[in-house]
Design a protein around this motif. Sequence first.
Motif, PDB file in Angstrom:
ATOM      1  N   SER A  17      38.758  71.050  59.939  1.00 32.61           N
ATOM      2  CA  SER A  17      40.074  70.712  59.407  1.00 32.61           C
ATOM      3  C   SER A  17      40.203  69.210  59.184  1.00 32.61           C
ATOM      4  O   SER A  17      39.550  68.411  59.867  1.00 32.61           O
ATOM      5  CB  SER A  17      41.170  71.152  60.384  1.00 32.61           C
ATOM      6  OG  SER A  17      41.155  72.540  60.585  1.00 32.61           O
ATOM      7  N   ARG A  67      44.801  78.433  53.295  1.00 32.05           N
ATOM      8  CA  ARG A  67      43.997  77.475  54.076  1.00 32.05           C
ATOM      9  C   ARG A  67      44.651  76.094  54.140  1.00 32.05           C
ATOM     10  O   ARG A  67      44.525  75.386  55.145  1.00 32.05           O
ATOM     11  CB  ARG A  67      42.601  77.336  53.457  1.00 32.05           C
ATOM     12  CG  ARG A  67      41.806  78.625  53.425  1.00 32.05           C
ATOM     13  CD  ARG A  67      40.364  78.380  52.977  1.00 32.05           C
ATOM     14  NE  ARG A  67      40.282  77.837  51.625  1.00 32.05           N
ATOM     15  CZ  ARG A  67      39.691  76.686  51.326  1.00 32.05           C
ATOM     16  NH1 ARG A  67      39.141  75.940  52.271  1.00 32.05           N
ATOM     17  NH2 ARG A  67      39.634  76.270  50.067  1.00 32.05           N
ATOM     18  N   ASN A  84      42.675  73.422  56.436  1.00 26.30           N
ATOM     19  CA  ASN A  84      41.951  74.181  57.454  1.00 26.30           C
ATOM     20  C   ASN A  84      40.859  75.021  56.803  1.00 26.30           C
ATOM     21  O   ASN A  84      40.871  75.237  55.587  1.00 26.30           O
ATOM     22  CB  ASN A  84      42.906  75.077  58.231  1.00 26.30           C
ATOM     23  CG  ASN A  84      43.973  74.310  58.961  1.00 26.30           C
ATOM     24  OD1 ASN A  84      43.750  73.179  59.404  1.00 26.30           O
ATOM     25  ND2 ASN A  84      45.141  74.911  59.103  1.00 26.30           N
TER      26      ASN A  84
END
Length: 124
Positions: A17, A67, A84
């Motif tokens: 991330s 995401r 992420n």
Amino acid sequence: QVQLAESGGGLVQAGGSLRLSCAASGRTFSTYVMGWFRQAPGKEREFVAAIIRSGRTTYYADSVKGRFTISRENAKNMATLQMNSLKPEDTAVYYCAASSGTRNPVTTGAYDYWGQGTQVTVSS
């Protein structure tokens, strides 16, 4: 007029991330639609995410939906992009942009101001 400065890029392994920040100058930040775009080597700049002035509505490219999360704090003149489950194909220079108009926020032409960009590299 507004000046934009991105930060938070770097090198991360796939699955990791990163959180990108965009700091804006001026006292009218809340009047701008904010967007994030990216450009990989040899490719055109592409839309990633956008958020309207109030923050209540967001837009995402299909490739990052689920995401990435875009957010903003008008009191701090700040927009962020939480990324992420990063993939190697997310590798690019990421740009923050501000739009003062009402044009389609998923297009580069909608934006009046751009930051210098921050490099994101995802290794496999």
